[in-house]
Design a protein around this motif. Structure first.
Motif, short mmCIF file in Angstrom:
data_model
loop_
_atom_site.label_atom_id
_atom_site.label_comp_id
_atom_site.label_asym_id
_atom_site.label_seq_id
_atom_site.Cartn_x
_atom_site.Cartn_y
_atom_site.Cartn_z
N HIS A 216 0.84 -1.20 0.00
CA HIS A 216 0.00 0.00 0.00
C HIS A 216 0.88 1.25 0.00
N ILE A 217 0.53 2.21 -0.85
CA ILE A 217 1.17 3.52 -0.86
C ILE A 217 0.11 4.54 -0.46
N LYS A 218 0.31 5.22 0.65
CA LYS A 218 -0.68 6.16 1.18
C LYS A 218 -0.14 7.59 1.16
N TYR A 219 -0.91 8.47 0.53
CA TYR A 219 -0.59 9.89 0.55
C TYR A 219 -1.52 10.57 1.55
N LYS A 220 -0.95 11.35 2.46
CA LYS A 220 -1.73 12.11 3.44
C LYS A 220 -2.11 13.44 2.83
N GLY A 221 -3.41 13.62 2.56
CA GLY A 221 -3.87 14.85 1.94
C GLY A 221 -3.61 16.08 2.80
N ASP A 222 -3.38 17.21 2.14
CA ASP A 222 -3.12 18.48 2.82
C ASP A 222 -4.25 19.44 2.49
N PRO A 223 -5.27 19.51 3.36
CA PRO A 223 -6.44 20.35 3.08
C PRO A 223 -6.13 21.85 3.09
N GLN A 224 -4.95 22.23 3.60
CA GLN A 224 -4.60 23.65 3.66
C GLN A 224 -3.97 24.15 2.36
N LEU A 225 -3.78 23.28 1.39
CA LEU A 225 -3.18 23.70 0.12
C LEU A 225 -4.05 24.76 -0.56
N LEU A 226 -3.38 25.71 -1.21
CA LEU A 226 -4.07 26.80 -1.90
C LEU A 226 -3.69 26.76 -3.38
N PRO A 227 -4.56 27.25 -4.26
CA PRO A 227 -4.21 27.29 -5.68
C PRO A 227 -3.04 28.24 -5.91
N THR A 228 -2.25 27.97 -6.91
CA THR A 228 -1.11 28.83 -7.24
C THR A 228 -1.63 30.20 -7.65
N LEU A 229 -1.10 31.26 -6.99
CA LEU A 229 -1.59 32.61 -7.26
C LEU A 229 -1.12 33.12 -8.61
N ASN A 230 0.14 32.85 -8.94
CA ASN A 230 0.69 33.32 -10.21
C ASN A 230 1.78 32.36 -10.62
N ALA A 231 1.60 31.74 -11.75
CA ALA A 231 2.57 30.73 -12.18
C ALA A 231 3.95 31.32 -12.40
#
Length: 431
Positions: A216-231
């Motif tokens: 099993h490979i488990k990724y712990k989600g990060d709910p605090q992630l924000l969309p990139t403001l400016n690429a």
């Protein structure tokens, strides 16, 4: 009536999907192989499937600053292998061999192992003429850095597997990384053994068995992630983002790896343990590990430039007297950190404690090949009495223990593993 020798071997290996294998020697690839002196080899997997954890270790919650890190550096499995030797005056030779990857039969009853990525050729076993005997189940550690490269059907690259899942995800990258993800893959593990004439070491041949196991490979989600403001903005140019060099150095989190690699098997031994950490600022850190009140490891100065990192250290497992074999012992590990800014000339005098964990170990009786010249074969246990002495010719009974439950061919049957790691101790710290 010809004597039949049957044995069970206790070992452990990473159970990870069998694909085509290429060898330079003509060979017959199969899930199992036999030969002149080997009637069959049988491999059974026990225990829970291993888990590899992945986390976002970046303190910057912009999606463009995502920093995915694998939390473990090795995985452990439990397997049991059995060989049935055939022919008159035939017996097992040497030790069993556990492999991560597929095997094949070559010429003259030899094993072709060129497609495997990891191997342990010193597996203990118990042997009896007419009955199946189970040896103590031992842990075998599989370093992840040894199985990261190879044939796509054999190698295990957790970050690459997560990336495959992201590409197949029907949604945005932000949605994917904000939620927990679990990936299941299968890879082959194999076991081989050699049988031969008791009085003629030159007459021998081998056999093997390969089974598929799950990981099993488990990724712990990060709910605090924000969309990139400016690429076009780099990590250090995001709005309200402070340059790491302008911040005082501070380690905000430091902890032992989630799956402590507890030891069961031969002693003395060495185990590699990882310490993960996260913080801010630039400078240097020193890491210290204690067993109770005694320091057992002290790092040199480590350059630190903010964000997450890790540090590996080796823990020595001591030998024990023969009276303490099969007893479980514990080490109360504590990890401390010392920090120094680039502008500071001297190190502070006091370390800060960051995490506490228990490490357990159990030394088991070992079997070894007998004296040469008498036709080979098993003569007795190595006592591990702390002085390197052995009692050849005195075969000791193996301590009885409840046998594992029925195993499902090609999958891992969930079973408790002894010893169970002690629960992690919660430690209140002031950063």
């Amino acid at each position: 009536m010809k004597p039949i020798k049957t044995l069970v071997l206790g070992a452990s290996v990473l159970a990870i999907g069998l694909g085509a294998m290429a060898t330079s020697t003509p060979a017959h690839a199969a899930n199992s192989g036999t030969s002149e002196y080997v009637n069959y080899v049988d491999l059974v997997l026990f225990g829970d499937a291993p888990t590899i954890n992945i986390k976002n270790m970046s303190g910057n919650k912009d999606l463009s600053a995502l920093n995915l890190q694998v939390q473990e550096n090795e995985i452990e499995y439990i397997v049991s292998g059995r060989v049935d030797c055939k022919g008159f005056n035939v017996e097992p030779k040497g030790f069993g061999n556990a492999f991560f990857g597929p095997l094949a039969m070559g010429g003259f009853g030899n094993i072709v192992s060129s497609a495997t990525l990891h191997h342990d050729g010193n597996m203990d076993y118990a042997d009896e003429d007419t009955n199946v005997v189970e040896s103590p189940q031992d842990f075998f550690s599989i370093p992840l850095n040894k199985i990261k490269n190879g044939h796509p059907a054999t190698r295990v690259d957790p970050l690459a597997e997560l990336e495959k899942a992201r590409e197949a995800f029907n949604g945005s990258d932000l949605e994917f990384y904000q939620q927990d993800r679990e990936i299941e893959i299968q890879r082959p593990i194999s076991f081989s053994m050699t049988c031969g004439k008791a009085q003629n070491p030159g007459k021998s041949s081998s056999g093997f068995d390969t089974e598929m196991g799950t990981i099993h490979i488990k990724y712990k989600g990060d709910p605090q992630l924000l969309p990139t403001l400016n690429a076009n903005l780099g990590q250090n140019n995001l709005p309200n983002q402070v340059d790491a060099g302008d911040q005082p150095i501070k380690i905000t989190d430091m902890s032992f790896q989630p799956n402590m690699p507890n030891h069961v098997g031969k002693c003395p031994a060495t185990k590699s343990i990882r310490v993960n950490f996260m913080g801010q600022g630039e400078g240097q850190i020193k890491i210290r590990v204690n067993d109770g009140g005694s320091t057992i490891y002290q790092s040199s100065a480590i350059d630190y430039n903010g964000g997450q990192g890790h540090h590996d250290f080796d823990l020595d497992v001591p030998n024990v007297s023969k009276f303490d074999l099969n007893k479980t012992f514990y080490k109360d590990l504590k990890v401390y950190v010392l920090t120094k800014d680039d502008s500071e000339q001297f190190w502070p005098s006091h370390y800060q404690i960051k995490d506490q964990e228990q490490f357990s170990y159990r030394c088991t009786p070992q079997l070894q090949e007998g004296l040469q010249g008498g036709g080979g074969g098993l003569q007795g246990y190595q006592d591990n009495d702390g002085g390197g002495n052995s009692n050849l010719g005195k075969i000791q009974p193996i301590p009885s223990k409840p046998g594992p439950g029925p195993a499902i061919n090609g999958s891992i049957q969930s079973q408790p593993v002894d010893p169970s790691p002690a629960p992690k101790l919660k430690l209140q710290t002031n950063n």
